[in-house]
Design a protein around this motif. Structure first.
Motif, mmCIF file in Angstrom:
data_model
loop_
_atom_site.group_PDB
_atom_site.id
_atom_site.type_symbol
_atom_site.label_atom_id
_atom_site.label_comp_id
_atom_site.label_asym_id
_atom_site.label_seq_id
_atom_site.Cartn_x
_atom_site.Cartn_y
_atom_site.Cartn_z
ATOM 1 N N ASP A 14 34.134 47.503 43.741
ATOM 2 C CA ASP A 14 32.923 47.937 44.436
ATOM 3 C C ASP A 14 32.927 47.248 45.804
ATOM 4 O O ASP A 14 32.820 46.021 45.889
ATOM 5 N N ARG A 17 30.457 44.436 47.121
ATOM 6 C CA ARG A 17 30.408 43.067 46.619
ATOM 7 C C ARG A 17 30.847 42.041 47.666
ATOM 8 O O ARG A 17 31.720 42.299 48.481
ATOM 9 N N TRP A 19 32.410 38.546 47.408
ATOM 10 C CA TRP A 19 33.025 37.703 46.377
ATOM 11 C C TRP A 19 32.803 36.227 46.642
ATOM 12 O O TRP A 19 32.754 35.432 45.707
ATOM 13 N N LYS A 21 30.072 34.936 47.935
ATOM 14 C CA LYS A 21 28.709 34.676 47.444
ATOM 15 C C LYS A 21 28.678 34.601 45.926
ATOM 16 O O LYS A 21 27.870 33.898 45.350
ATOM 17 N N GLU A 22 29.546 35.372 45.289
ATOM 18 C CA GLU A 22 29.598 35.336 43.820
ATOM 19 C C GLU A 22 30.349 34.100 43.317
ATOM 20 O O GLU A 22 30.455 33.889 42.115
ATOM 21 N N GLY A 23 30.908 33.323 44.256
ATOM 22 C CA GLY A 23 31.680 32.140 43.858
ATOM 23 C C GLY A 23 33.062 32.515 43.345
ATOM 24 O O GLY A 23 33.670 31.781 42.574
ATOM 25 N N LYS A 24 33.564 33.675 43.767
ATOM 26 C CA LYS A 24 34.881 34.136 43.308
ATOM 27 C C LYS A 24 35.806 34.318 44.514
ATOM 28 O O LYS A 24 35.360 34.238 45.656
ATOM 29 N N SER A 28 40.336 36.387 41.895
ATOM 30 C CA SER A 28 39.517 37.026 40.851
ATOM 31 C C SER A 28 39.437 38.530 41.120
ATOM 32 O O SER A 28 39.401 39.341 40.192
ATOM 33 N N MET A 29 39.418 38.882 42.400
ATOM 34 C CA MET A 29 39.376 40.293 42.780
ATOM 35 C C MET A 29 40.638 41.016 42.316
ATOM 36 O O MET A 29 40.585 42.125 41.762
ATOM 37 N N ARG A 31 42.515 40.163 39.831
ATOM 38 C CA ARG A 31 42.491 40.235 38.363
ATOM 39 C C ARG A 31 41.616 41.400 37.904
ATOM 40 O O ARG A 31 42.031 42.216 37.076
ATOM 41 N N GLU A 32 40.427 41.479 38.461
ATOM 42 C CA GLU A 32 39.510 42.551 38.027
ATOM 43 C C GLU A 32 40.074 43.929 38.330
ATOM 44 O O GLU A 32 40.020 44.830 37.499
ATOM 45 N N ASP A 36 41.160 46.687 35.584
ATOM 46 C CA ASP A 36 40.427 47.963 35.582
ATOM 47 C C ASP A 36 41.375 49.148 35.766
ATOM 48 O O ASP A 36 41.230 50.177 35.109
ATOM 49 N N GLU A 39 43.475 49.830 32.688
ATOM 50 C CA GLU A 39 42.639 50.411 31.633
ATOM 51 C C GLU A 39 42.370 51.888 31.933
ATOM 52 O O GLU A 39 42.466 52.747 31.059
ATOM 53 N N LYS A 40 42.054 52.148 33.190
ATOM 54 C CA LYS A 40 41.722 53.518 33.569
ATOM 55 C C LYS A 40 42.934 54.445 33.412
ATOM 56 O O LYS A 40 42.808 55.576 32.949
ATOM 57 N N LYS A 199 31.195 53.369 44.759
ATOM 58 C CA LYS A 199 31.900 52.128 45.114
ATOM 59 C C LYS A 199 31.843 51.857 46.626
ATOM 60 O O LYS A 199 32.587 51.032 47.139
ATOM 61 N N LYS B 324 34.569 32.102 37.916
ATOM 62 C CA LYS B 324 35.245 32.074 39.224
ATOM 63 C C LYS B 324 36.556 32.849 39.165
ATOM 64 O O LYS B 324 36.958 33.512 40.119
ATOM 65 N N SER B 326 37.047 35.330 37.253
ATOM 66 C CA SER B 326 36.719 36.663 36.730
ATOM 67 C C SER B 326 37.092 36.833 35.261
ATOM 68 O O SER B 326 37.435 37.920 34.837
#
Lengths: 421, 436
Positions: A14, A17, A19, A21-24, A28-29, A31-32, A36, A39-40, A199, B324, B326
């Motif tokens: 998305d 976002r 990241w 601010k999310e502490g990531k 992490s981006m 990985r997600e 995703d 999986e899709k 998104k 952190k 994810s």
């Protein structure tokens, strides 16, 4: 060419976002988005392990400037952090400024075409909200000739594309009011399209034609000559993945997933050209040419030729609207209009969502957001969605072939891909 | 799609009034009558509206006016009258009587309220008026917080509700959550339950770290950007009191006792210490002569302010690192398996939040997507259904609830294992609401 490289799908984050601010982080981006995407598409990490044993899978990471934004290099190796299944999988990072995603796609396509690998994971990634916009603007200046065009200049890229707007206006002897109206319409279309894209960075932002026309003042500041905030795409954090495959693997995949191979889109053509790096050199070189960006036009022509297609065969376009002036120039580069008559195509609604040649149904960089190294991969993903009729609310009816143009610098590195069934 | 060309805003100078007017004039392209007690205040509201949506283009279609001079004329030509005057029946009822007299048949009238009865306010209207009367609970600031609780009452017409919902969603860009006319509706009922019960726990564990400790236990890894007590301090303890008192007085559910205002909240309110807006409440920030800022927290036992402590709770550190990276399920595994009273409290409140959210389906809302939307879009909290998935599914969540002696809602008992429980999908990426 068209029977060599298939696209199985992918996913993006998305783009709204933040990241940091999310502490990531960028990690992490990655990985997600990879989790995703797999999986899709329906490919497991075990499947990757299996392919890796036979050296049939590779990863290609598009990224512009993690060194400055995230103090990290060597991003090609970072997918090993996502999942141990990727230990040993060949991977490298590819960089060509805003065309970093495309150069990664190009490498993946080339390897599959050469039958080196059966599956290629292309991941574009950029974190950009780690720094203020002025610091980020300076980092982006390295995509131009920094010493000559960006050093000490606040927000160098709006200024370079503002110059492109100036040249368009002068060369084609356009009426300024009509030209600026056309640029505002480009803004309006991209923002309106982005509202349908769940998104997109700007999906909740306010924008309409009236506001895009109200240039100047505190709420729509001039940032590059004639160009104001509403003429610019805005950077963001984001990542996108597309997964490419050889014909052999696609056959296996189609069987496993109960699909027909004819329903899976393939890369039909590509173009890659590099224009002189400074904008001044581009301008000088193009004197006397019908096109102000002749190398961009050439890239499109190369792709059409390789695909054995023409503009009449393309149902949907994703273009690099880093600024309204770049999308304006792309209209004739695609062959939608004659050079100098782009404004007519805009006025007639040709490039609008419901038009004959819709550009950026996703919202483009202006609407979706521009995480630099991810944009090219995101465009390919959007073409995939369009030609497989899976774009949801922003689906262009009956799209069979799509074309993307992704540029790095001031239209310096030009990449075009055509995807279709 | 319902056409709304002219709107009257009452309470145009307040933050919510000007912010909503900005959204309506910008996204809706509507002409907006901006009414306040006097024209000068209304003009200030127009400038605030322009600043909130950052476009000068709306200024020309916003018309300042006063209640005394302009209400009837403005209402008579409006397609929607949006009333945002002070939150009490005493103020709202007389103004509704005036609106009712001036309103054309078919005009929608709605109110912003955190908890007043929409059905009672609708009584000022004739049958057509009641049919067109709603609660449109926007959140502050409206341009950024896109939630709108669309509150219906028994006199509404489903077709009008659907048309208004479509307008709010498609034209104004709101995330619309449909709620019934129940105290505090969905978002505040769930949000303030958690905040108030956490406040009670702060008192119970005043010796162990009180307010600061509870906010640490309920920090970002539990799916919120701000601790629940920091949120109470942010919205104001007086506002907090008004909301929980209203729920306490007008509901009788499993969490009834948790809505009782803690004594120390009342003490702080009586002393004028209402939170951030009054310079201090549960916490305060002191600026030293050298420019450095220091944060203090209210000590419930002593009534003094102590320096804000730092905590080193291993399981929280571990969970934060997972977020952190994810690894959300990994973080929830850490919470599930940690020992110590802090972990027990975390598990208790996660369970309580999920249980209470889901228990309101059927009474406050018709589907869990509505409570999920209210919490995700209105509070920026990870919605209950998403939590169920991160915890490993219904069975695992039920185990957690039973261990914390929290009632298991029927919706969860009936849920199918192995299927995603969270259904907002792309509309709201719940992962973005966890903070590492």
């Amino acid at each position: 060419m068209s029977e060599k490289v298939f696209v199985l799908g992918g996913e993006q984050t998305d783009f709204q976002r933040n990241w940091t601010k999310e502490g990531k982080t960028f990690m992490s981006m990655m990985r997600e988005v990879l989790d995703d995407a797999l999986e899709k598409v329906g490919i497991s990490y075990d499947e990757i392990k299996r392919l890796n044993k036979e050296n049939r899978v590779a990863v290609f990471v598009g990224n512009f400037d993690a060194e400055q934004y995230a103090n990290q290099g060597h991003l090609g190796a970072f997918l090993t952090e996502v999942n141990p299944a990727l230990f040993g999988v060949p991977g490298a990072r590819y960089e060509a400024a805003c065309a970093s995603g495309s150069v990664a796609l190009d490498a993946a396509i080339t390897h599959i075409r050469a039958e080196d690998y059966d599956l290629a994971i292309v991941l574009g990634v950029e974190v950009m909200k780690t720094v203020s916009s002025s610091v980020g603007g300076d980092f982006l200046g390295t995509a131009a000739y920094y010493d000559k065009e960006a050093k000490g200049v606040q927000f160098p890229f709006p200024k370079l594309f503002g110059k492109l707007a100036d040249v368009i206006l002068e060369r084609y002897e356009l009426k300024e009011e009509r030209f600026m109206d056309a640029l505002a319409e480009i803004s309006r279309i991209n923002y309106a399209n982005a509202k349908r894209n769940p998104k997109a960075q700007t999906r909740t932002w306010f924008m309409n034609k009236e506001h895009a026309m109200a240039r100047g003042g505190a709420n729509n500041m001039a940032v590059g000559g004639r160009l104001c905030i509403t003429d610019c795409s805005q950077v963001t954090d984001g990542a996108a993945v597309t997964i490419l495959a050889s014909k052999d693997y696609t056959k296996e995949y189609a069987k496993k997933t109960g699909r027909k191979i004819d329903d899976i889109p393939r890369v039909k053509g590509w173009g890659h050209r590099v224009a002189p790096i400074t904008f001044e050199a581009k301008k000088q070189e193009s004197v006397g040419d019908k096109y102000i960006l002749p190398w961009t036009r050439q890239t499109v022509k190369d792709a059409y030729k390789r695909a054995d297609l023409d503009v009449k065969n393309i149902d949907v376009f994703e273009t690099h609207d880093c600024f309204t002036s770049s999308e304006y120039a792309a209209i004739s580069a695609f062959g939608i209009s004659e050079p100098g008559k782009e404004h007519i195509a805009i006025e007639e609604g040709t490039i609008d969502f419901g038009g004959k040649k819709p550009i950026n149904p996703s919202g483009g960089l202006i609407g979706v957001g521009h995480p630099v190294g991810a944009s090219g991969v995101r465009m390919m993903l959007d073409l995939y969605k369009q030609v497989t009729n899976t774009a949801g609310d922003y689906q262009v009816k009956g799209a069979k072939n799509g074309l993307m143009l992704n540029i790095g610098g001031s239209a310096t590195t030009n990449f075009v891909f055509i995807l279709g069934k | 799609m319902r056409e709304i060309k002219t709107v009257t805003i009452l309470g145009a100078n307040g933050a919510m009034g000007s912010g909503s007017a900005g959204v309506i004039a910008a996204f809706g392209g509507a002409k907006v009558h901006m009414l306040a007690r006097d024209v000068e205040k209304a003009k200030q509201g127009i400038e605030a509206a322009v600043a909130s949506v950052k476009t000068d283009t709306i200024r020309a279609r916003m018309i300042p006016g006063s209640y005394d001079a302009d209400l009837e004329k403005a209402v008579a030509e409006s397609d929607w009258v949006f009333e945002l005057v002070a939150e009490s029946y005493e103020v709202k009822e007389p103004i509704n009587t005036r609106i009712a007299k001036a309103r054309r048949p078919g005009t929608i009238v709605s109110t912003v309220s955190s908890g007043l009865s929409i059905g009672r306010l609708a009584k000022a209207y004739d049958e057509d008026g009641q049919k067109h009367y709603y609660g449109t609970h926007f959140f502050n600031p409206p341009y950024k917080m896109i939630l709108c609780e669309l509150v219906t009452h028994s006199g509404n017409d489903k077709k009008v509700t659907q048309a208004l919902g479509e307008y709010l969603e498609k034209v104004l860009g709101r995330a619309v959550v449909y709620t019934n006319d129940t105290p505090a509706f969905a978002g505040n009922r769930i949000g303030f339950q958690l905040m108030n019960e956490v406040a009670h726990f702060a008192e119970k564990y005043a010796d162990k770290g009180g307010i600061a400790l509870m906010d640490e236990i309920m920090s970002g890894y539990t799916g919120r950007a701000m601790g629940p007590l920091a949120t109470a301090d942010f919205v104001g303890l007086d506002v907090h009191k008004a909301i929980v008192d209203n729920i306490y007085d007008n509901t009788k559910d499993e969490a009834h006792e948790t809505f009782k205002l803690p004594g120390y909240f009342q003490k702080l309110i009586d002393a004028g210490k209402l939170g951030m807006k009054s310079g201090g409440g549960l916490t305060k920030v002191v600026k030293h002569p050298d420019g450095k800022r220091e944060k203090f927290v209210y000590n419930i036992k002593t009534g003094e302010y102590d320096p804000y402590p730092k905590f080193d709770i291993p399981f929280i550190k571990e969970a934060r690192q997972k977020i952190k990276d994810s690894d959300y399920k990994g973080a929830m595994d850490v919470v599930k398996n940690a020992s110590g009273f802090e972990a027990e409290i975390a598990r208790y409140f996660i369970s309580r939040y999920i249980s209470y959210s889901l228990s309101l389906v059927g009474e406050v809302v018709d589907t869990k997507e509505n409570t999920d939307g209210a919490m995700g879009f209105g509070f920026n909290w990870v919605p209950a259904s998403a939590f169920v998935d991160f915890l490993g599914g219904p069975k695992e969540t039920i185990k957690l609830m039973e261990a914390s002696k929290i009632p298991v809602p029927k919706l969860l008992k009936d849920a199918k294992e192995g299927k995603k429980f969270y259904e907002l999908g792309d509309k709201l990426d719940a992962r973005s609401l966890f903070k590492g």
